[in-house]
Scaffold this motif. Sequence first.
Motif, PDB file in Angstrom:
ATOM      1  N   ARG A  10      -5.000   2.130  -4.724  1.00 15.66           N
ATOM      2  CA  ARG A  10      -5.342   0.747  -4.355  1.00 15.66           C
ATOM      3  C   ARG A  10      -6.191   0.104  -5.443  1.00 15.66           C
ATOM      4  NH1 ARG A  10      -9.873  -1.415  -2.733  1.00 15.66           N
ATOM      5  NH2 ARG A  10     -10.825   0.552  -2.095  1.00 15.66           N
ATOM      6  N   LYS A  11      -7.195   0.842  -5.920  1.00 15.23           N
ATOM      7  CA  LYS A  11      -8.072   0.305  -6.959  1.00 15.23           C
ATOM      8  C   LYS A  11      -7.325   0.121  -8.278  1.00 15.23           C
ATOM      9  CE  LYS A  11     -12.568   1.661  -5.224  1.00 15.23           C
ATOM     10  NZ  LYS A  11     -13.801   2.408  -5.500  1.00 15.23           N
ATOM     11  N   SER A  12      -6.416   1.044  -8.593  1.00 13.26           N
ATOM     12  CA  SER A  12      -5.669   0.913  -9.840  1.00 13.26           C
ATOM     13  C   SER A  12      -4.740  -0.305  -9.813  1.00 13.26           C
ATOM     14  CB  SER A  12      -4.854   2.182 -10.114  1.00 13.26           C
ATOM     15  OG  SER A  12      -3.752   2.275  -9.231  1.00 13.26           O
ATOM     16  N   LYS A  13      -4.333  -0.718  -8.625  1.00  9.30           N
ATOM     17  CA  LYS A  13      -3.501  -1.919  -8.472  1.00  9.30           C
ATOM     18  C   LYS A  13      -4.352  -3.181  -8.411  1.00  9.30           C
ATOM     19  CE  LYS A  13       0.377   0.322  -8.065  1.00  9.30           C
ATOM     20  NZ  LYS A  13       1.417   0.262  -9.063  1.00  9.30           N
ATOM     21  N   GLY A  14      -5.688  -3.020  -8.401  1.00 13.00           N
ATOM     22  CA  GLY A  14      -6.582  -4.168  -8.376  1.00 13.00           C
ATOM     23  C   GLY A  14      -6.654  -4.853  -7.024  1.00 13.00           C
ATOM     24  N   LEU A  15      -6.398  -4.090  -5.962  1.00 15.25           N
ATOM     25  CA  LEU A  15      -6.426  -4.653  -4.615  1.00 15.25           C
ATOM     26  C   LEU A  15      -7.721  -4.281  -3.908  1.00 15.25           C
ATOM     27  CD1 LEU A  15      -2.821  -3.712  -3.413  1.00 15.25           C
ATOM     28  CD2 LEU A  15      -3.630  -5.986  -4.009  1.00 15.25           C
ATOM     29  N   SER A  16      -8.230  -5.210  -3.144  1.00 10.74           N
ATOM     30  CA  SER A  16      -9.367  -4.892  -2.283  1.00 10.74           C
ATOM     31  C   SER A  16      -8.812  -4.326  -0.974  1.00 10.74           C
ATOM     32  CB  SER A  16     -10.194  -6.152  -2.000  1.00 10.74           C
ATOM     33  OG  SER A  16      -9.444  -7.058  -1.198  1.00 10.74           O
ATOM     34  N   GLN A  17      -9.707  -3.737  -0.182  1.00  6.61           N
ATOM     35  CA  GLN A  17      -9.268  -3.233   1.121  1.00  6.61           C
ATOM     36  C   GLN A  17      -8.710  -4.372   1.966  1.00  6.61           C
ATOM     37  OE1 GLN A  17     -12.665  -1.245   2.841  1.00  6.61           O
ATOM     38  NE2 GLN A  17     -12.141   0.710   1.881  1.00  6.61           N
ATOM     39  N   GLU A  18      -9.346  -5.525   1.892  1.00  6.76           N
ATOM     40  CA  GLU A  18      -8.911  -6.692   2.665  1.00  6.76           C
ATOM     41  C   GLU A  18      -7.511  -7.134   2.255  1.00  6.76           C
ATOM     42  OE1 GLU A  18      -9.182  -9.531   5.589  1.00  6.76           O
ATOM     43  OE2 GLU A  18     -10.739  -8.075   5.153  1.00  6.76           O
ATOM     44  N   GLU A  19      -7.253  -7.192   0.952  1.00  6.54           N
ATOM     45  CA  GLU A  19      -5.937  -7.619   0.469  1.00  6.54           C
ATOM     46  C   GLU A  19      -4.847  -6.637   0.896  1.00  6.54           C
ATOM     47  OE1 GLU A  19      -7.253  -9.910  -3.650  1.00  6.54           O
ATOM     48  OE2 GLU A  19      -7.052  -7.720  -3.646  1.00  6.54           O
ATOM     49  N   LEU A  20      -5.138  -5.349   0.788  1.00  4.28           N
ATOM     50  CA  LEU A  20      -4.161  -4.346   1.218  1.00  4.28           C
ATOM     51  C   LEU A  20      -3.931  -4.429   2.716  1.00  4.28           C
ATOM     52  CD1 LEU A  20      -2.316  -1.997   0.529  1.00  4.28           C
ATOM     53  CD2 LEU A  20      -4.283  -0.457   0.776  1.00  4.28           C
ATOM     54  N   ALA A  21      -5.000  -4.633   3.467  1.00  7.41           N
ATOM     55  CA  ALA A  21      -4.879  -4.736   4.922  1.00  7.41           C
ATOM     56  C   ALA A  21      -3.996  -5.915   5.303  1.00  7.41           C
ATOM     57  CB  ALA A  21      -6.263  -4.875   5.557  1.00  7.41           C
ATOM     58  N   ILE A  22      -4.141  -7.039   4.623  1.00  7.84           N
ATOM     59  CA  ILE A  22      -3.323  -8.222   4.921  1.00  7.84           C
ATOM     60  C   ILE A  22      -1.850  -7.918   4.644  1.00  7.84           C
ATOM     61  CG2 ILE A  22      -2.807 -10.563   4.144  1.00  7.84           C
ATOM     62  CD1 ILE A  22      -5.860 -10.937   3.768  1.00  7.84           C
ATOM     63  N   LYS A  23      -1.570  -7.234   3.540  1.00  8.18           N
ATOM     64  CA  LYS A  23      -0.184  -6.889   3.208  1.00  8.18           C
ATOM     65  C   LYS A  23       0.431  -5.958   4.251  1.00  8.18           C
ATOM     66  CE  LYS A  23      -0.272  -7.475  -1.771  1.00  8.18           C
ATOM     67  NZ  LYS A  23       0.171  -6.914  -3.046  1.00  8.18           N
ATOM     68  N   LEU A  24      -0.407  -5.102   4.849  1.00  8.09           N
ATOM     69  CA  LEU A  24       0.088  -4.112   5.813  1.00  8.09           C
ATOM     70  C   LEU A  24       0.004  -4.604   7.261  1.00  8.09           C
ATOM     71  CD1 LEU A  24      -1.584  -0.938   4.276  1.00  8.09           C
ATOM     72  CD2 LEU A  24       0.813  -1.618   4.097  1.00  8.09           C
ATOM     73  N   ASN A  25      -0.552  -5.805   7.458  1.00  6.17           N
ATOM     74  CA  ASN A  25      -0.745  -6.361   8.801  1.00  6.17           C
ATOM     75  C   ASN A  25      -1.646  -5.480   9.660  1.00  6.17           C
ATOM     76  OD1 ASN A  25       0.867  -8.662   8.373  1.00  6.17           O
ATOM     77  ND2 ASN A  25       2.709  -7.494   8.816  1.00  6.17           N
ATOM     78  N   VAL A  26      -2.714  -5.010   9.058  1.00  8.80           N
ATOM     79  CA  VAL A  26      -3.743  -4.254   9.776  1.00  8.80           C
ATOM     80  C   VAL A  26      -5.094  -4.866   9.429  1.00  8.80           C
ATOM     81  CG1 VAL A  26      -2.419  -2.085   9.801  1.00  8.80           C
ATOM     82  CG2 VAL A  26      -4.022  -2.528   7.938  1.00  8.80           C
ATOM     83  N   VAL A  27      -6.130  -4.433  10.121  1.00  9.18           N
ATOM     84  CA  VAL A  27      -7.466  -4.929   9.799  1.00  9.18           C
ATOM     85  C   VAL A  27      -8.065  -4.098   8.656  1.00  9.18           C
ATOM     86  CG1 VAL A  27      -7.908  -5.868  12.092  1.00  9.18           C
ATOM     87  CG2 VAL A  27      -8.502  -3.510  11.611  1.00  9.18           C
ATOM     88  N   ARG A  28      -9.031  -4.682   7.958  1.00  3.97           N
ATOM     89  CA  ARG A  28      -9.652  -4.010   6.820  1.00  3.97           C
ATOM     90  C   ARG A  28     -10.266  -2.679   7.219  1.00  3.97           C
ATOM     91  NH1 ARG A  28     -14.176  -2.606   5.342  1.00  3.97           N
ATOM     92  NH2 ARG A  28     -15.230  -3.749   6.978  1.00  3.97           N
ATOM     93  N   GLN A  29     -10.821  -2.611   8.435  1.00  7.60           N
ATOM     94  CA  GLN A  29     -11.461  -1.385   8.894  1.00  7.60           C
ATOM     95  C   GLN A  29     -10.465  -0.228   8.948  1.00  7.60           C
ATOM     96  OE1 GLN A  29     -11.866  -4.381  10.151  1.00  7.60           O
ATOM     97  NE2 GLN A  29     -14.051  -4.795  10.308  1.00  7.60           N
ATOM     98  N   THR A  30      -9.197  -0.528   9.224  1.00 13.06           N
ATOM     99  CA  THR A  30      -8.178   0.521   9.257  1.00 13.06           C
ATOM    100  C   THR A  30      -8.016   1.145   7.873  1.00 13.06           C
ATOM    101  OG1 THR A  30      -7.035  -0.612  11.051  1.00 13.06           O
ATOM    102  CG2 THR A  30      -5.772   1.017   9.823  1.00 13.06           C
TER     103      THR A  30
END
Length: 169
Positions: A10-30
């Motif tokens: 995730r970090k190597s792709k430059g994504l934050s947890q929030e951005e990845l969560a949005i792409k996956l349709n889950v909450v950041r806490q997940t």
Amino acid sequence: MLSDNIKRIRKSKGLSQEELAIKLNVVRQTVSKWENGLSVPDSDMLITLADELDTSVNVLLGETVTESMTDDLKVISKKLEVINLQLAKRNMVKIKTIRLILIALCAFIVLVFIALTIMQSSYLRWNYNNPELAVAGTILHGFEFVFVRLAPLVFIASVIGIAITYKKR
């Protein structure tokens, strides 16, 4: 190992947890729980996660795949075959459960129609001067009124649902 791989990729792709969560349709806490090893994604989510991170499930799981060795590919293909069979079984169980529920609903509707036919609205001949009988008769009449109008629609929808579950895929 999975948690570290998710975080590293995730970090190597430059994504934050929030951005990845949005792409996956889950909450950041997940995503945070996955990265801290407090939970793991299910198999469907693992595949989606690998797609979003532009990697393979094997890499996420920490397995290294060398394409030059055909034995490794055979092992991976066998693992994928097992996973596919498990997913297919799970889907078949869901379909059979839905089919049984729809069949039970159809049987229930038929049984209630038979009961209403046998009763022949006998509650209409009750002495409605008695308040208890008046309430009971009104409830029965209301139920019959609504049931007779909605049950055929539900029955037809259930039969269509049953037919769809038998359709070859």
